[in-house]
Motif scaffolding. Structure first.
Motif, PDB file in Angstrom:
ATOM      1  N   SER A 115      71.049  26.720  78.471  1.00 44.41           N
ATOM      2  CA  SER A 115      69.746  27.379  78.484  1.00 44.41           C
ATOM      3  C   SER A 115      69.633  28.214  79.760  1.00 44.41           C
ATOM      4  O   SER A 115      70.493  28.143  80.650  1.00 44.41           O
ATOM      5  CB  SER A 115      68.635  26.333  78.443  1.00 44.41           C
ATOM      6  N   VAL A 116      68.569  28.987  79.867  1.00 46.98           N
ATOM      7  CA  VAL A 116      68.370  29.809  81.065  1.00 46.98           C
ATOM      8  C   VAL A 116      68.309  28.947  82.333  1.00 46.98           C
ATOM      9  O   VAL A 116      69.010  29.239  83.304  1.00 46.98           O
ATOM     10  CB  VAL A 116      67.108  30.690  80.917  1.00 46.98           C
ATOM     11  N   PRO A 117      67.498  27.887  82.370  1.00 49.82           N
ATOM     12  CA  PRO A 117      67.489  27.043  83.578  1.00 49.82           C
ATOM     13  C   PRO A 117      68.853  26.422  83.875  1.00 49.82           C
ATOM     14  O   PRO A 117      69.242  26.305  85.040  1.00 49.82           O
ATOM     15  CB  PRO A 117      66.456  25.966  83.239  1.00 49.82           C
ATOM     16  N   GLU A 118      69.592  26.037  82.826  1.00 50.67           N
ATOM     17  CA  GLU A 118      70.915  25.443  83.039  1.00 50.67           C
ATOM     18  C   GLU A 118      71.899  26.465  83.598  1.00 50.67           C
ATOM     19  O   GLU A 118      72.726  26.132  84.465  1.00 50.67           O
ATOM     20  CB  GLU A 118      71.436  24.872  81.720  1.00 50.67           C
TER      21      GLU A 118
ATOM     22  N   ILE B 188      71.107  29.108  85.462  1.00 51.73           N
ATOM     23  CA  ILE B 188      70.725  29.392  86.846  1.00 51.73           C
ATOM     24  C   ILE B 188      71.148  28.250  87.767  1.00 51.73           C
ATOM     25  O   ILE B 188      71.695  28.468  88.859  1.00 51.73           O
ATOM     26  CB  ILE B 188      69.205  29.626  86.933  1.00 51.73           C
ATOM     27  N   THR B 189      70.931  27.025  87.313  1.00 53.11           N
ATOM     28  CA  THR B 189      71.327  25.845  88.096  1.00 53.11           C
ATOM     29  C   THR B 189      72.835  25.780  88.274  1.00 53.11           C
ATOM     30  O   THR B 189      73.338  25.423  89.347  1.00 53.11           O
ATOM     31  CB  THR B 189      70.823  24.568  87.424  1.00 53.11           C
ATOM     32  N   LYS B 190      73.561  26.129  87.225  1.00 56.86           N
ATOM     33  CA  LYS B 190      75.030  26.094  87.259  1.00 56.86           C
ATOM     34  C   LYS B 190      75.576  26.921  88.406  1.00 56.86           C
ATOM     35  O   LYS B 190      76.573  26.544  89.041  1.00 56.86           O
ATOM     36  CB  LYS B 190      75.584  26.601  85.928  1.00 56.86           C
ATOM     37  N   TYR B 191      74.928  28.035  88.695  1.00 54.57           N
ATOM     38  CA  TYR B 191      75.431  28.933  89.732  1.00 54.57           C
ATOM     39  C   TYR B 191      74.763  28.718  91.089  1.00 54.57           C
ATOM     40  O   TYR B 191      74.828  29.577  91.961  1.00 54.57           O
ATOM     41  CB  TYR B 191      75.281  30.380  89.275  1.00 54.57           C
ATOM     42  N   GLY B 192      74.102  27.584  91.241  1.00 56.25           N
ATOM     43  CA  GLY B 192      73.626  27.173  92.561  1.00 56.25           C
ATOM     44  C   GLY B 192      72.304  27.749  93.008  1.00 56.25           C
ATOM     45  O   GLY B 192      71.976  27.712  94.198  1.00 56.25           O
ATOM     46  N   TYR B 193      71.512  28.283  92.070  1.00 61.51           N
ATOM     47  CA  TYR B 193      70.209  28.848  92.421  1.00 61.51           C
ATOM     48  C   TYR B 193      69.084  27.886  92.017  1.00 61.51           C
ATOM     49  O   TYR B 193      69.196  27.185  91.012  1.00 61.51           O
ATOM     50  CB  TYR B 193      69.995  30.188  91.711  1.00 61.51           C
ATOM     51  N   PRO B 194      68.005  27.867  92.779  1.00 61.98           N
ATOM     52  CA  PRO B 194      66.846  27.062  92.379  1.00 61.98           C
ATOM     53  C   PRO B 194      66.177  27.699  91.167  1.00 61.98           C
ATOM     54  O   PRO B 194      66.246  28.926  90.978  1.00 61.98           O
ATOM     55  CB  PRO B 194      65.936  27.109  93.606  1.00 61.98           C
ATOM     56  N   VAL B 195      65.530  26.923  90.330  1.00 64.40           N
ATOM     57  CA  VAL B 195      64.904  27.468  89.130  1.00 64.40           C
ATOM     58  C   VAL B 195      63.663  26.663  88.765  1.00 64.40           C
ATOM     59  O   VAL B 195      63.601  25.445  89.011  1.00 64.40           O
ATOM     60  CB  VAL B 195      65.894  27.474  87.932  1.00 64.40           C
ATOM     61  N   GLU B 196      62.684  27.347  88.222  1.00 69.49           N
ATOM     62  CA  GLU B 196      61.461  26.713  87.721  1.00 69.49           C
ATOM     63  C   GLU B 196      61.141  27.301  86.359  1.00 69.49           C
ATOM     64  O   GLU B 196      61.461  28.464  86.074  1.00 69.49           O
ATOM     65  CB  GLU B 196      60.279  26.960  88.663  1.00 69.49           C
ATOM     66  N   GLU B 197      60.511  26.502  85.518  1.00 73.47           N
ATOM     67  CA  GLU B 197      60.073  26.956  84.201  1.00 73.47           C
ATOM     68  C   GLU B 197      58.559  26.834  84.134  1.00 73.47           C
ATOM     69  O   GLU B 197      58.005  25.780  84.437  1.00 73.47           O
ATOM     70  CB  GLU B 197      60.735  26.115  83.108  1.00 73.47           C
ATOM     71  N   HIS B 198      57.896  27.920  83.743  1.00 81.15           N
ATOM     72  CA  HIS B 198      56.436  27.951  83.708  1.00 81.15           C
ATOM     73  C   HIS B 198      55.953  28.406  82.332  1.00 81.15           C
ATOM     74  O   HIS B 198      56.664  29.121  81.615  1.00 81.15           O
ATOM     75  CB  HIS B 198      55.894  28.910  84.775  1.00 81.15           C
ATOM     76  N   PHE B 199      54.738  27.999  81.987  1.00 76.85           N
ATOM     77  CA  PHE B 199      54.139  28.392  80.715  1.00 76.85           C
ATOM     78  C   PHE B 199      52.712  28.881  80.941  1.00 76.85           C
ATOM     79  O   PHE B 199      52.003  28.360  81.792  1.00 76.85           O
ATOM     80  CB  PHE B 199      54.100  27.206  79.738  1.00 76.85           C
ATOM     81  N   THR B 200      52.343  29.882  80.165  1.00 75.00           N
ATOM     82  CA  THR B 200      50.959  30.344  80.170  1.00 75.00           C
ATOM     83  C   THR B 200      50.570  30.688  78.742  1.00 75.00           C
ATOM     84  O   THR B 200      51.431  30.973  77.903  1.00 75.00           O
ATOM     85  CB  THR B 200      50.772  31.566  81.091  1.00 75.00           C
ATOM     86  N   THR B 201      49.282  30.674  78.461  1.00 73.98           N
ATOM     87  CA  THR B 201      48.783  30.915  77.106  1.00 73.98           C
ATOM     88  C   THR B 201      47.951  32.190  77.089  1.00 73.98           C
ATOM     89  O   THR B 201      47.097  32.398  77.949  1.00 73.98           O
ATOM     90  CB  THR B 201      47.927  29.727  76.621  1.00 73.98           C
ATOM     91  N   THR B 202      48.184  33.038  76.101  1.00 67.85           N
ATOM     92  CA  THR B 202      47.449  34.288  75.977  1.00 67.85           C
ATOM     93  C   THR B 202      46.063  34.038  75.397  1.00 67.85           C
ATOM     94  O   THR B 202      45.772  32.960  74.873  1.00 67.85           O
ATOM     95  CB  THR B 202      48.194  35.280  75.075  1.00 67.85           C
ATOM     96  N   SER B 203      45.214  35.055  75.438  1.00 70.53           N
ATOM     97  CA  SER B 203      43.854  34.933  74.917  1.00 70.53           C
ATOM     98  C   SER B 203      43.826  34.688  73.416  1.00 70.53           C
ATOM     99  O   SER B 203      42.844  34.173  72.885  1.00 70.53           O
ATOM    100  CB  SER B 203      43.054  36.206  75.248  1.00 70.53           C
ATOM    101  N   ASP B 204      44.929  35.062  72.708  1.00 72.15           N
ATOM    102  CA  ASP B 204      44.982  34.811  71.268  1.00 72.15           C
ATOM    103  C   ASP B 204      45.923  33.668  70.900  1.00 72.15           C
ATOM    104  O   ASP B 204      46.342  33.536  69.750  1.00 72.15           O
ATOM    105  CB  ASP B 204      45.362  36.082  70.499  1.00 72.15           C
ATOM    106  N   GLY B 205      46.262  32.826  71.869  1.00 76.11           N
ATOM    107  CA  GLY B 205      46.906  31.551  71.578  1.00 76.11           C
ATOM    108  C   GLY B 205      48.412  31.472  71.652  1.00 76.11           C
ATOM    109  O   GLY B 205      48.975  30.392  71.405  1.00 76.11           O
ATOM    110  N   TYR B 206      49.127  32.539  72.000  1.00 81.12           N
ATOM    111  CA  TYR B 206      50.587  32.468  72.116  1.00 81.12           C
ATOM    112  C   TYR B 206      50.971  31.808  73.437  1.00 81.12           C
ATOM    113  O   TYR B 206      50.427  32.162  74.499  1.00 81.12           O
ATOM    114  CB  TYR B 206      51.204  33.856  72.012  1.00 81.12           C
ATOM    115  N   ILE B 207      51.890  30.873  73.367  1.00 87.05           N
ATOM    116  CA  ILE B 207      52.348  30.156  74.559  1.00 87.05           C
ATOM    117  C   ILE B 207      53.645  30.798  75.042  1.00 87.05           C
ATOM    118  O   ILE B 207      54.649  30.826  74.324  1.00 87.05           O
ATOM    119  CB  ILE B 207      52.564  28.665  74.258  1.00 87.05           C
ATOM    120  N   LEU B 208      53.616  31.344  76.244  1.00 84.15           N
ATOM    121  CA  LEU B 208      54.728  32.130  76.774  1.00 84.15           C
ATOM    122  C   LEU B 208      55.480  31.364  77.849  1.00 84.15           C
ATOM    123  O   LEU B 208      54.876  30.730  78.717  1.00 84.15           O
ATOM    124  CB  LEU B 208      54.206  33.449  77.354  1.00 84.15           C
ATOM    125  N   ARG B 209      56.777  31.438  77.779  1.00 81.32           N
ATOM    126  CA  ARG B 209      57.647  30.770  78.756  1.00 81.32           C
ATOM    127  C   ARG B 209      58.139  31.779  79.786  1.00 81.32           C
ATOM    128  O   ARG B 209      58.559  32.884  79.428  1.00 81.32           O
ATOM    129  CB  ARG B 209      58.831  30.141  78.043  1.00 81.32           C
TER     130      ARG B 209
END
Length: 472
Positions: free
Chosen positions: A67-70, A72-93
């Motif tokens: 995955s994307v976090p995996e 990024i981690t594999k190559y020695g960089y710090p990583v975070e995963e965040h989520f936000t929700t739009t006004s019409d209900g879509y959950i974005l990563r």
């Protein structure tokens, strides 16, 4: 004959992707409530049985299954995963590489990266630390955030809709621009406690930026500077044969796809990954078909394309999109205008009685944030003539930069072997660093009495709502 073969391959892939629900190795839509929110790539074990049944040999690249976090981690960089929700209900990563890597000095600035159509945040890192833009910016001390538009592999979730429901896919890149991008920018600024950030977009990521700043002018002041890689707004001169074919036959495929309920196009699948491993790998007789099919859309450039990476690319891309996103681009090509989505013959229901035939145009004069355009002669989607038209229309086009390499194509901005040397270093030196100095100077001169509402009124005034995009 070669062009015909490529077209047949594309049609075959399209048909195969949409037969996936009947195949045993397809991820069923039935499952936990958050299956799309926390989805992970297919593992080697998931595909091994299929390959054995077809008697296929394969030597996969481990990056195909991370995955994307995996990654990024594999190559020695710090990583975070965040989520936000739009006004019409879509959950974005969103994925973040914070400026906390040992040996890196933070520069106290945020860069937000927005991908192109059928792509995702993975495309900013897929080439690895030596070549990918996200890693390069992180090494320069930037706090790097990567967005994901609704409907792609990373953002395929909603508060109450499911992807198998047609209503889930009733959006084009207009909604991505007016709902997704503002939600992600606001969330990023809140978390980082910044007033503004840098925005870098590729292809559709540039389109959504122009729409956001023209439809929601207050977001101009949240952008220090925007960098457009392969800008897409006007498409009158686009050369891509496939785009031209689809555009000329727009009504027919649109009607057929709607009839059969096909609202999502080119979704990520295990079958696509299998095809990449067994038919697109170096040494396979069909390798040229996979590579040249991409080139037929974006422009030919064998020198910049790493053939050995093709299976890895196909393991993460295409990431899926709504068919309306592609319709919307085809409409731009047909009209030669930068307009909202065409609902003809129902435009008056969506846009009012002033627009019974054509949808309203976007007023690019409202884009007041500094914009830097990077384009190339061999880009079959972003033509130099259209880029020049765009620059004239924008409210603050700071510079147009032609890539020195004539063969540079539409995908080379994110997948090119030498994109770091040809593009990224110049973006950092000539745009980001200079804009940082100007931003820091500007903020040092601002007083506490500065009125945000007053600045917003400046953006809003002197522009009619019924803007005309006719040539001057």
């Amino acid at each position: 004959m070669k062009v015909l073969a490529l077209l047949c391959l594309g049609i075959s892939l399209f048909d195969v992707v949409y037969s996936l629900p009947s195949l045993p190795f397809f991820n069923s839509e039935e499952g936990s409530k958050n299956e799309f929110l926390h989805s992970s790539p297919y593992s080697p074990e998931d595909l091994l049985e299929v390959r054995k049944s077809l008697n296929l040999s394969w030597t996969p690249d481990p990056d195909e299954f991370l995955s994307v976090p995996e990654l990024i981690t594999k190559y020695g960089y710090p990583v975070e995963e965040h989520f936000t929700t739009t006004s019409d209900g879509y959950i974005l990563r969103m994925h973040r590489i914070p400026a906390t890597k040992p040996g890196v000095t933070p520069n106290n600035h945020v860069v937000f990266l927005m991908h192109g159509v059928l792509m995702s945040s993975s495309d900013w890192i897929i080439l690895g630390p030596q070549k990918a833009l996200a890693y390069y910016l992180a090494d320069q001390g930037f706090d790097v955030w990567m967005g994901n538009a609704r409907g792609n592999t990373q953002s395929k979730n909603h508060t109450h809709l499911k992807p198998y429901q047609r209503k889930f896919w009733k959006f084009s890149w207009h909604e991505i621009a007016t709902r997704d991008l503002p939600a992600m920018i606001d969330y990023t600024l809140k978390v980082t406690k910044k007033k503004a950030l840098f925005h870098i977009g590729h292809s559709q990521g540039t389109t959504t930026f122009y729409v956001m700043c023209s439809e929601l002018p207050k977001y101009n002041k949240k952008i220090i500077a925007h960098v457009s890689l392969a800008p897409i707004a006007y498409m009158k001169n686009a050369f891509s044969p496939l785009l031209r074919l689809v555009s000329k036959l727009l009504v027919v495929p649109k009607t057929l796809l709607n009839l059969f309920g096909i609202d999502e196009i080119m979704a990520h699948s295990s079958l696509m990954q299998m095809l990449g491993d067994n038919f697109c790998a170096v040494g396979e007789r069909t390798e040229f078909l996979c590579r040249d099919f991409l080139f037929l859309v974006t422009g030919f450039d064998h020198a910049e394309f790493n053939d050995t990476m093709l299976p890895v690319f196909l393991a993460h891309t295409p990431a899926g999109a709504s068919t309306r996103q592609l319709y919307h681009y085809a409409q731009l090509f047909n009209s030669g205008k930068f307009r909202q989505y065409d609902y003809f013959p129902f435009n008056s229901l969506h846009y009012g009685p002033l627009h019974p035939i054509n949808p309203p145009s976007y007023n690019l004069k409202k884009v007041k944030a500094p914009v830097y355009l990077f384009y190339s002669n061999n880009d079959w989607l972003s033509h130099p003539k259209d880029v020049k038209t765009l620059c004239k229309k924008l409210g603050n086009c700071k510079a147009q930069t032609l890539v020195a390499e004539n063969r540079f194509n539409h995908l080379d901005y994110v997948w090119g072997n030498n994109a770091k040397q040809r593009i990224y270093s110049e973006v950092k030196d000539e745009v980001l660093e200079q804009s940082m100095k100007e931003w820091n100077l500007k903020n040092s001169l601002l007083t506490d009495e500065f009125d945000d509402d007053e600045e917003e009124e400046v953006y809003e005034e002197d522009y009619d709502e019924d803007y005309s995009d006719d040539e001057e």
